[in-house]
Design an enzyme around this catalytic site. Structure first.
Site, PDB file in Angstrom:
ATOM      1  N   LYS A  11     -16.270  29.190 121.825  1.00 25.51           N
ATOM      2  CA  LYS A  11     -16.052  28.252 121.066  1.00 25.51           C
ATOM      3  C   LYS A  11     -15.366  26.906 121.848  1.00 25.51           C
ATOM      4  CE  LYS A  11     -15.277  30.483 116.663  1.00 25.51           C
ATOM      5  NZ  LYS A  11     -14.190  31.112 115.854  1.00 25.51           N
ATOM      6  N   TYR A  51     -21.187  28.211 109.117  1.00 23.29           N
ATOM      7  CA  TYR A  51     -19.884  28.875 108.246  1.00 23.29           C
ATOM      8  C   TYR A  51     -19.945  28.517 106.889  1.00 23.29           C
ATOM      9  CZ  TYR A  51     -17.553  29.993 112.794  1.00 23.29           C
ATOM     10  OH  TYR A  51     -16.863  30.505 113.917  1.00 23.29           O
ATOM     11  N   ASN A 114      -9.816  30.329 118.292  1.00 24.02           N
ATOM     12  CA  ASN A 114      -9.856  31.634 118.920  1.00 24.02           C
ATOM     13  C   ASN A 114     -10.802  32.004 119.708  1.00 24.02           C
ATOM     14  OD1 ASN A 114     -11.825  31.854 116.884  1.00 24.02           O
ATOM     15  ND2 ASN A 114     -10.800  33.515 115.588  1.00 24.02           N
ATOM     16  N   HIS A 117     -16.709  33.759 118.770  1.00 24.79           N
ATOM     17  CA  HIS A 117     -17.219  34.278 117.667  1.00 24.79           C
ATOM     18  C   HIS A 117     -18.050  35.586 117.847  1.00 24.79           C
ATOM     19  CE1 HIS A 117     -19.363  34.364 113.709  1.00 24.79           C
ATOM     20  NE2 HIS A 117     -20.570  34.561 114.521  1.00 24.79           N
ATOM     21  N   GLU A 128     -27.619  34.661 111.975  1.00 22.67           N
ATOM     22  CA  GLU A 128     -26.922  33.863 113.186  1.00 22.67           C
ATOM     23  C   GLU A 128     -27.809  33.566 114.352  1.00 22.67           C
ATOM     24  OE1 GLU A 128     -22.989  35.541 113.535  1.00 22.67           O
ATOM     25  OE2 GLU A 128     -22.431  35.068 111.461  1.00 22.67           O
TER      26      GLU A 128
HETATM   27  P1  IDP Z   1     -14.235  36.063 112.686  1.00 21.10           P
HETATM   28  O1  IDP Z   1     -14.603  34.913 113.307  1.00 21.10           O
HETATM   29  O2  IDP Z   1     -13.202  36.843 113.127  1.00 21.10           O
HETATM   30  O3  IDP Z   1     -15.260  36.901 111.873  1.00 21.10           O
HETATM   31  P2  IDP Z   1     -13.969  34.900 109.980  1.00 21.10           P
HETATM   32  O4  IDP Z   1     -13.119  35.267 108.875  1.00 21.10           O
HETATM   33  O5  IDP Z   1     -15.423  34.963 109.650  1.00 21.10           O
HETATM   34  O6  IDP Z   1     -13.406  35.423 111.327  1.00 21.10           O
HETATM   35  O7  IDP Z   1     -13.621  33.343 109.934  1.00 21.10           O
HETATM   36  C1  IDP Z   1     -14.376  32.491 110.995  1.00 21.10           C
HETATM   37  C2  IDP Z   1     -13.516  31.849 111.652  1.00 21.10           C
HETATM   38  O8  IDP Z   1     -12.833  30.800 110.959  1.00 21.10           O
HETATM   39  C3  IDP Z   1     -12.311  32.326 112.570  1.00 21.10           C
HETATM   40  O9  IDP Z   1     -13.008  32.778 113.596  1.00 21.10           O
HETATM   41  C4  IDP Z   1     -11.418  31.094 112.682  1.00 21.10           C
HETATM   42  O10 IDP Z   1     -11.842  30.402 113.637  1.00 21.10           O
HETATM   43  C5  IDP Z   1     -11.364  30.432 111.381  1.00 21.10           C
HETATM   44  N1  IDP Z   1     -10.375  31.178 110.399  1.00 21.10           N
HETATM   45  C6  IDP Z   1     -10.586  32.283 109.774  1.00 21.10           C
HETATM   46  N2  IDP Z   1      -9.465  32.486 109.086  1.00 21.10           N
HETATM   47  C7  IDP Z   1      -8.672  31.414 109.163  1.00 21.10           C
HETATM   48  C8  IDP Z   1      -7.030  31.198 108.615  1.00 21.10           C
HETATM   49  O11 IDP Z   1      -6.779  31.751 108.079  1.00 21.10           O
HETATM   50  N3  IDP Z   1      -6.830  29.741 108.996  1.00 21.10           N
HETATM   51  C9  IDP Z   1      -7.561  29.099 110.103  1.00 21.10           C
HETATM   52  N4  IDP Z   1      -8.751  29.411 110.510  1.00 21.10           N
HETATM   53  C10 IDP Z   1      -9.269  30.636 110.217  1.00 21.10           C
END
Ligand code: IDP
Length: 142
Positions: A11, A51, A114, A117, A128
């Site tokens: 990312k 997303y 983070n 992905h 995807e």
């Molecule tokens: P994942 O990437 O671990 O599968 P998902 O719940 O699918 O997590 O969320 C997609 C992305 O959205 C996350 O990787 C992160 O970048 C962002 N994200 C998810 N939850 C939050 C949140 O509560 N606050 C801010 N960003 C979030």
């Protein structure tokens, strides 16, 4: 166990900090074979489409802003049990909750930024991978 493919994204926060090579090396060291790769800078529409399941959530606009803030590196990784093993390798969404030794624990900046992905199941992996790659761009070996 069956050979699987999963979609990985390095990312924007990791690309901006020049971590592509170090993260790709982790994939290979853990037994994932890179069978497709491309670098691209997502448009707003592409990020929203990728997303789409999160549309309407409080973090959605910030997530789209972040995902369009710099290029990304998208790869298809192949391995037995690739989908689950890759989720284990990257760790929990929030780096503060990610296990020691995971990529997010080692590199991520925040719950949004983070670093990586990974597809969360077989149907999302299929969707995807097709979102970014034509079948002719995927190069499995043996
Ligand atoms: P994942 O990437 O671990 O599968 P998902 O719940 O699918 O997590 O969320 C997609 C992305 O959205 C996350 O990787 C992160 O970048 C962002 N994200 C998810 N939850 C939050 C949140 O509560 N606050 C801010 N960003 C979030």
């Amino acid at each position: 166990m069956a050979l699987e493919q999963t979609l990985s994204i390095i990312k924007p926060d990791a690309v901006k900090r020049d971590l592509i090579g170090r993260i790709l090396a982790r994939f290979e060291a853990e037994g994932f074979r890179i069978v497709a790769a491309k670098m691209l800078h997502l448009s707003e529409a592409q990020a929203q489409g990728f997303y789409a399941e999160h549309e309407g959530k409080a973090f959605f606009a910030g997530l789209v802003d972040y995902m369009t803030s710099a290029p990304i590196m998208v790869t298809v990784l192949e391995k037995e049990n690739a989908i689950g093993d890759y989720r284990t390798l990257i760790g929990a969404t929030n780096p503060e909750e990610a296990a020691p030794g995971t990529i997010r624990r080692d590199f991520a900046l925040s719950k949004t930024q983070n670093s990586v992905h990974g597809s969360d199941g077989p149907s999302s992996a299929e969707r995807e991978i097709a979102y970014f790659f034509a079948e002719s761009e995927i190069c499995p070996r043996d």
